[in-house]
Enzyme design. Sequence first.
Site, mmCIF file in Angstrom:
data_model
loop_
_atom_site.group_PDB
_atom_site.id
_atom_site.type_symbol
_atom_site.label_atom_id
_atom_site.label_comp_id
_atom_site.label_asym_id
_atom_site.label_seq_id
_atom_site.Cartn_x
_atom_site.Cartn_y
_atom_site.Cartn_z
ATOM 1 N N SER A 135 3.580 -2.493 10.353
ATOM 2 C CA SER A 135 5.039 -2.511 10.506
ATOM 3 C C SER A 135 5.642 -3.871 10.175
ATOM 4 C CB SER A 135 5.446 -2.045 11.912
ATOM 5 O OG SER A 135 5.002 -0.719 12.127
ATOM 6 N N GLU A 163 -5.082 -5.546 10.622
ATOM 7 C CA GLU A 163 -4.070 -4.499 10.803
ATOM 8 C C GLU A 163 -4.324 -3.774 12.120
ATOM 9 O OE1 GLU A 163 -2.284 -3.184 6.849
ATOM 10 O OE2 GLU A 163 -4.022 -1.919 7.190
ATOM 11 N N ASN A 169 0.866 -1.183 0.000
ATOM 12 C CA ASN A 169 0.000 0.000 0.000
ATOM 13 C C ASN A 169 0.902 1.231 0.000
ATOM 14 O OD1 ASN A 169 -1.834 2.027 0.467
ATOM 15 N ND2 ASN A 169 -2.357 1.377 2.549
ATOM 16 N N GLU A 200 -6.701 4.364 8.260
ATOM 17 C CA GLU A 200 -6.570 5.798 7.957
ATOM 18 C C GLU A 200 -7.871 6.342 7.387
ATOM 19 O OE1 GLU A 200 -3.009 5.405 5.626
ATOM 20 O OE2 GLU A 200 -1.944 4.799 7.440
ATOM 21 N N HIS A 204 -9.364 0.684 5.438
ATOM 22 C CA HIS A 204 -8.070 0.960 6.072
ATOM 23 C C HIS A 204 -8.282 1.901 7.259
ATOM 24 C CE1 HIS A 204 -3.966 2.348 6.667
ATOM 25 N NE2 HIS A 204 -3.585 1.275 5.998
ATOM 26 N N LYS A 246 0.068 4.248 -0.317
ATOM 27 C CA LYS A 246 -0.594 5.435 0.270
ATOM 28 C C LYS A 246 -0.326 6.663 -0.610
ATOM 29 C CE LYS A 246 0.072 3.320 4.757
ATOM 30 N NZ LYS A 246 0.043 3.476 6.199
ATOM 31 N N GLY A 301 2.535 1.909 10.785
ATOM 32 C CA GLY A 301 3.464 3.032 10.650
ATOM 33 C C GLY A 301 4.172 3.409 11.936
HETATM 34 C C1 PEP Z 1 -0.693 -0.079 6.198
HETATM 35 O O1 PEP Z 1 -0.825 1.130 6.154
HETATM 36 O O2 PEP Z 1 -1.570 -0.831 5.720
HETATM 37 C C2 PEP Z 1 0.498 -0.609 6.840
HETATM 38 C C3 PEP Z 1 0.509 -1.869 7.181
HETATM 39 O O3 PEP Z 1 1.520 0.276 7.054
HETATM 40 P P1 PEP Z 1 2.984 -0.047 7.672
HETATM 41 O O4 PEP Z 1 3.452 -1.327 7.042
HETATM 42 O O5 PEP Z 1 3.815 1.125 7.286
HETATM 43 O O6 PEP Z 1 2.782 -0.188 9.133
#
Ligand code: PEP
Length: 248
Positions: A210, A164, A9, A94, A92, A11, A170
């Site tokens: 992460s 997630e 992703n 966000e 997601h 973003k 992040g």
């Molecule tokens: C995400 O935004 O779906 C995600 C998993 O981000 P990160 O790997 O940077 O934590």
Amino acid sequence: MRRNIVAGNWKMNLNYSEAVDLINELNAYDKPLNTELIVAPPSLYLGAFKDAQNNLLLSAQNVHTELNGAFTGEISSTMLHSLSIPYCIVGHSERRTLFHETDALIFDKVKSLLSHEISPIFCCGESKEEREQGDAYKVISQQLNLLLSKLDAGQIQQTIIAYEPVWAIGTGLTASPEDAQLMHHHIRKEIAQHFDVSVSENISLLYGGSCKPENAAALFSKQDIDGGLIGGASLDFSSFISIAKSFS
Ligand code: PEP
């Protein structure tokens, strides 16, 4: 069909020339991987990248519930379908947090995608407070509820589910492989309860938060974890490929 998947992703990152460089690097990678590779670039780039893909499948990062009309700035399932984009991320954290998307709205997006032969990559995850209060499993069940109660078996099997935990996205914090496995097992059990085991065993469940080359192998070795949804580490070719090679 259940399969190993690593999805990136991007973003709202990478200018166009950086994005082209990364897509070209990924396309040029021709070593066999027992993994399906998906990338979700900003929607602005989807049209340009759709014919370039070789090893890669494309995903959108978002979609509107309506198919066309006066919705300035939005894109629809019909548009994605017209470019043969096979996947779209929905739910997601966000989007849930920053854009106030509700379970009902997210479910309308899921329905719109499925009716246009686009597989949703449906994200769910609990916040830090919810986990600390012991509510993580309840929150995930709630976020999954509309999908499990209203989709049919064929539709749920078209859907990829990404667990997630919000506190891991992040932040550099990762769920331990054991905790991630427990939640993935919970999700698979819920699917089996609403449908049956053959359906639940046929769905790919991804971990996101992460996920990096250093922790991917331990996560992906768990029985119910079929791969990852990767944010930051998907912006770097070597990291992304190294994660994609982490299946035992
Ligand atoms: C995400 O935004 O779906 C995600 C998993 O981000 P990160 O790997 O940077 O934590």
